[in-house]
Design a protein around this motif. Structure first.
Motif, PDB file in Angstrom:
ATOM      1  N   CYS A 160      37.784  49.099  47.854  1.00 16.84           N
ATOM      2  CA  CYS A 160      37.630  48.846  46.424  1.00 16.84           C
ATOM      3  C   CYS A 160      38.997  48.668  45.791  1.00 16.84           C
ATOM      4  CB  CYS A 160      36.866  49.979  45.738  1.00 16.84           C
ATOM      5  SG  CYS A 160      37.524  51.644  45.994  1.00 16.84           S
ATOM      6  N   ALA A 161      39.064  47.747  44.836  1.00 12.69           N
ATOM      7  CA  ALA A 161      40.326  47.450  44.157  1.00 12.69           C
ATOM      8  C   ALA A 161      40.039  47.106  42.712  1.00 12.69           C
ATOM      9  CB  ALA A 161      41.034  46.284  44.837  1.00 12.69           C
ATOM     10  N   VAL A 162      41.023  47.358  41.862  1.00  9.37           N
ATOM     11  CA  VAL A 162      40.945  46.992  40.453  1.00  9.37           C
ATOM     12  C   VAL A 162      41.955  45.876  40.209  1.00  9.37           C
ATOM     13  CG1 VAL A 162      41.125  47.782  38.069  1.00  9.37           C
ATOM     14  CG2 VAL A 162      40.365  49.371  39.860  1.00  9.37           C
ATOM     15  N   VAL A 163      41.505  44.801  39.594  1.00  5.28           N
ATOM     16  CA  VAL A 163      42.388  43.677  39.257  1.00  5.28           C
ATOM     17  C   VAL A 163      42.156  43.354  37.792  1.00  5.28           C
ATOM     18  CG1 VAL A 163      43.142  41.355  39.839  1.00  5.28           C
ATOM     19  CG2 VAL A 163      42.125  42.809  41.609  1.00  5.28           C
ATOM     20  N   SER A 164      43.185  43.541  36.978  1.00  3.98           N
ATOM     21  CA  SER A 164      43.033  43.447  35.524  1.00  3.98           C
ATOM     22  C   SER A 164      44.224  42.752  34.897  1.00  3.98           C
ATOM     23  CB  SER A 164      42.901  44.866  34.946  1.00  3.98           C
ATOM     24  OG  SER A 164      42.987  44.861  33.537  1.00  3.98           O
ATOM     25  N   LEU A 165      43.980  42.105  33.762  1.00  8.78           N
ATOM     26  CA  LEU A 165      45.074  41.499  32.999  1.00  8.78           C
ATOM     27  C   LEU A 165      45.840  42.541  32.193  1.00  8.78           C
ATOM     28  CD1 LEU A 165      43.404  38.990  33.811  1.00  8.78           C
ATOM     29  CD2 LEU A 165      43.870  38.041  31.550  1.00  8.78           C
ATOM     30  N   SER A 166      45.307  43.770  32.109  1.00 10.09           N
ATOM     31  CA  SER A 166      45.957  44.827  31.335  1.00 10.09           C
ATOM     32  C   SER A 166      47.229  45.313  32.035  1.00 10.09           C
ATOM     33  CB  SER A 166      44.992  45.987  31.113  1.00 10.09           C
ATOM     34  OG  SER A 166      44.175  45.744  29.989  1.00 10.09           O
ATOM     35  N   PRO A 167      48.055  46.082  31.327  1.00  6.80           N
ATOM     36  CA  PRO A 167      49.348  46.492  31.888  1.00  6.80           C
ATOM     37  C   PRO A 167      49.215  47.317  33.165  1.00  6.80           C
ATOM     38  CG  PRO A 167      49.326  46.827  29.528  1.00  6.80           C
ATOM     39  CD  PRO A 167      47.929  46.486  29.906  1.00  6.80           C
ATOM     40  N   SER A 168      50.080  47.016  34.105  1.00  3.16           N
ATOM     41  CA  SER A 168      50.057  47.697  35.396  1.00  3.16           C
ATOM     42  C   SER A 168      50.250  49.202  35.249  1.00  3.16           C
ATOM     43  CB  SER A 168      51.133  47.117  36.320  1.00  3.16           C
ATOM     44  OG  SER A 168      52.399  47.133  35.669  1.00  3.16           O
ATOM     45  N   PHE A 169      51.036  49.634  34.236  1.00  5.98           N
ATOM     46  CA  PHE A 169      51.295  51.071  34.108  1.00  5.98           C
ATOM     47  C   PHE A 169      50.026  51.845  33.732  1.00  5.98           C
ATOM     48  CE2 PHE A 169      52.715  49.355  29.894  1.00  5.98           C
ATOM     49  CZ  PHE A 169      51.832  50.014  29.062  1.00  5.98           C
ATOM     50  N   PHE A 170      49.018  51.160  33.215  1.00  6.53           N
ATOM     51  CA  PHE A 170      47.719  51.781  32.932  1.00  6.53           C
ATOM     52  C   PHE A 170      46.771  51.608  34.111  1.00  6.53           C
ATOM     53  CE2 PHE A 170      43.510  52.228  31.113  1.00  6.53           C
ATOM     54  CZ  PHE A 170      43.654  53.184  30.113  1.00  6.53           C
ATOM     55  N   VAL A 171      46.690  50.399  34.628  1.00  2.66           N
ATOM     56  CA  VAL A 171      45.761  50.075  35.713  1.00  2.66           C
ATOM     57  C   VAL A 171      46.035  50.915  36.960  1.00  2.66           C
ATOM     58  CG1 VAL A 171      44.875  48.216  37.175  1.00  2.66           C
ATOM     59  CG2 VAL A 171      45.553  47.721  34.820  1.00  2.66           C
ATOM     60  N   GLU A 172      47.304  51.098  37.283  1.00  4.71           N
ATOM     61  CA  GLU A 172      47.659  51.789  38.523  1.00  4.71           C
ATOM     62  C   GLU A 172      47.286  53.267  38.520  1.00  4.71           C
ATOM     63  OE1 GLU A 172      51.773  50.813  38.943  1.00  4.71           O
ATOM     64  OE2 GLU A 172      51.348  48.735  39.536  1.00  4.71           O
ATOM     65  N   ARG A 173      46.988  53.827  37.359  1.00  7.89           N
ATOM     66  CA  ARG A 173      46.528  55.209  37.308  1.00  7.89           C
ATOM     67  C   ARG A 173      45.184  55.382  38.020  1.00  7.89           C
ATOM     68  NH1 ARG A 173      48.534  58.722  32.895  1.00  7.89           N
ATOM     69  NH2 ARG A 173      50.582  57.898  32.311  1.00  7.89           N
ATOM     70  N   LEU A 174      44.452  54.296  38.197  1.00 12.52           N
ATOM     71  CA  LEU A 174      43.154  54.365  38.858  1.00 12.52           C
ATOM     72  C   LEU A 174      43.275  54.557  40.367  1.00 12.52           C
ATOM     73  CD1 LEU A 174      41.314  51.704  36.723  1.00 12.52           C
ATOM     74  CD2 LEU A 174      40.799  54.151  36.815  1.00 12.52           C
ATOM     75  N   LEU A 175      44.463  54.439  40.909  1.00 17.22           N
ATOM     76  CA  LEU A 175      44.661  54.774  42.318  1.00 17.22           C
ATOM     77  C   LEU A 175      44.335  56.249  42.554  1.00 17.22           C
ATOM     78  CD1 LEU A 175      47.998  52.859  42.953  1.00 17.22           C
ATOM     79  CD2 LEU A 175      45.737  52.238  43.846  1.00 17.22           C
ATOM     80  N   ASP A 176      44.593  57.076  41.578  1.00 20.31           N
ATOM     81  CA  ASP A 176      44.302  58.506  41.706  1.00 20.31           C
ATOM     82  C   ASP A 176      42.807  58.789  41.688  1.00 20.31           C
ATOM     83  OD1 ASP A 176      47.003  59.122  41.827  1.00 20.31           O
ATOM     84  OD2 ASP A 176      47.171  59.515  39.674  1.00 20.31           O
ATOM     85  N   TRP A 177      42.016  57.821  41.250  1.00 17.70           N
ATOM     86  CA  TRP A 177      40.563  57.991  41.228  1.00 17.70           C
ATOM     87  C   TRP A 177      39.903  57.494  42.516  1.00 17.70           C
ATOM     88  CZ3 TRP A 177      38.044  56.830  35.803  1.00 17.70           C
ATOM     89  CH2 TRP A 177      38.579  57.709  34.858  1.00 17.70           C
ATOM     90  N   GLY A 178      40.681  56.900  43.409  1.00 20.83           N
ATOM     91  CA  GLY A 178      40.121  56.489  44.684  1.00 20.83           C
ATOM     92  C   GLY A 178      40.150  55.012  44.994  1.00 20.83           C
ATOM     93  N   ALA A 179      40.702  54.191  44.106  1.00 18.63           N
ATOM     94  CA  ALA A 179      40.822  52.764  44.412  1.00 18.63           C
ATOM     95  C   ALA A 179      41.837  52.564  45.536  1.00 18.63           C
ATOM     96  CB  ALA A 179      41.255  51.984  43.175  1.00 18.63           C
ATOM     97  N   HIS A 180      41.544  51.648  46.441  1.00 13.92           N
ATOM     98  CA  HIS A 180      42.501  51.324  47.500  1.00 13.92           C
ATOM     99  C   HIS A 180      43.710  50.563  46.959  1.00 13.92           C
ATOM    100  CE1 HIS A 180      38.935  52.006  50.141  1.00 13.92           C
ATOM    101  NE2 HIS A 180      39.850  52.398  50.994  1.00 13.92           N
ATOM    102  N   ALA A 181      43.497  49.799  45.892  1.00 10.94           N
ATOM    103  CA  ALA A 181      44.583  49.006  45.303  1.00 10.94           C
ATOM    104  C   ALA A 181      44.289  48.810  43.828  1.00 10.94           C
ATOM    105  CB  ALA A 181      44.704  47.650  46.007  1.00 10.94           C
ATOM    106  N   ALA A 182      45.338  48.620  43.044  1.00 11.09           N
ATOM    107  CA  ALA A 182      45.180  48.387  41.615  1.00 11.09           C
ATOM    108  C   ALA A 182      46.285  47.454  41.147  1.00 11.09           C
ATOM    109  CB  ALA A 182      45.224  49.699  40.838  1.00 11.09           C
ATOM    110  N   PHE A 183      45.888  46.339  40.550  1.00 12.33           N
ATOM    111  CA  PHE A 183      46.843  45.336  40.085  1.00 12.33           C
ATOM    112  C   PHE A 183      46.633  45.056  38.608  1.00 12.33           C
ATOM    113  CE2 PHE A 183      46.648  44.602  44.594  1.00 12.33           C
ATOM    114  CZ  PHE A 183      47.947  44.251  44.946  1.00 12.33           C
ATOM    115  N   GLY A 184      47.722  45.027  37.855  1.00 12.54           N
ATOM    116  CA  GLY A 184      47.682  44.649  36.450  1.00 12.54           C
ATOM    117  C   GLY A 184      48.867  43.764  36.137  1.00 12.54           C
ATOM    118  N   SER A 185      48.937  43.298  34.903  1.00 10.49           N
ATOM    119  CA  SER A 185      50.090  42.511  34.472  1.00 10.49           C
ATOM    120  C   SER A 185      51.334  43.396  34.499  1.00 10.49           C
ATOM    121  CB  SER A 185      49.861  41.983  33.047  1.00 10.49           C
ATOM    122  OG  SER A 185      48.804  41.047  33.026  1.00 10.49           O
ATOM    123  N   ARG A 186      52.417  42.850  35.019  1.00  8.23           N
ATOM    124  CA  ARG A 186      53.642  43.632  35.146  1.00  8.23           C
ATOM    125  C   ARG A 186      54.329  43.816  33.804  1.00  8.23           C
ATOM    126  NH1 ARG A 186      54.898  40.280  39.414  1.00  8.23           N
ATOM    127  NH2 ARG A 186      56.657  39.434  38.246  1.00  8.23           N
TER     128      ARG A 186
END
Length: 210
Positions: free
Chosen positions: A93-119
């Protein structure tokens, strides 16, 4: 078959809102960001311009603001349970979002294998946002292809979950898609549609035949 589940964030994992709105709420700039969300949804501005404008609203942003926004946001129920089940099943499972990476990447702690947002630059900001690092609908497909290669699957093994036209390109290239609390335009492009506040129910739809 091993599947890769690709989740949008704004309006999908977050119910009825976006990460930028939730961040801006902490700074008292919610109304301005809602207006930007409407402008980008209407096609009046593109993702790079949106990122630049929202960045300007966040001049005083701190990590404490981001943490407060993340914790108070209206998340769908059972996100962590769904991702735990995906992992238990040997899938990804992965999250891919246009939102800022500093917010999206927090979802790695919830169990996502990868998380990508706008840099975006690190918070607090000491440098401008680089438009070249801002994601788009097409970029979601590029990232999905990269993740497929990393996890040893193909587009034919992917499931996409999204709510808006920023997900349309991804929905077009995968066999299974779930429109989550989506507008009518995207729902018509999906193999399944879900309305509600529990991700588990949307996840179960992805296991059904179109």
């Amino acid at each position: 078959m091993t599947r890769l589940h690709l989740f949008d964030l704004d309006g999908t994992l977050l119910h009825g809102t976006t990460a930028p709105v939730e961040i801006s709420r902490q700074l008292g700039r919610e109304a301005e960001t809602v207006a930007l969300d409407r402008a980008i949804a209407a096609g009046k501005i593109g993702p790079p311009e949106y990122a630049t404008l929202v960045y300007d609203l966040w001049a005083d942003l701190t990590e404490e603001h981001v943490s407060a926004a993340f914790e108070a946001a209206p998340w769908l129920a059972r996100i962590r349970e769904v991702w735990a089940e995906i992992r238990r099943s040997g899938e990804y499972c992965a999250v891919v979002s246009l939102s800022p990476s500093f917010f999206v990447e927090r979802l790695l702690d919830w169990g996502a294998h990868a998380a990508f947002g706008s840099r975006f630059p690190a918070v607090p900001f000491t440098e401008p946002v680089d438009p070249a690092g801002v994601l788009s609908a097409a970029a979601k497909v590029t990232i999905a292809d990269r993740l497929c290669e990393e996890f040893g699957v193909t587009r034919a093994d992917c499931v996409a979950y999204g709510d808006s036209m920023s997900d349309k390109d991804l929905f077009a290239v995968v066999p299974v898609s779930v429109a989550v609390n989506a507008d009518g335009h995207l729902a018509g492009l999906a193999t399944h549609a879900y309305t509600g506040r529990d991700l588990w129910d949307a996840y179960e739809l992805a296991s059904e035949k179109p």
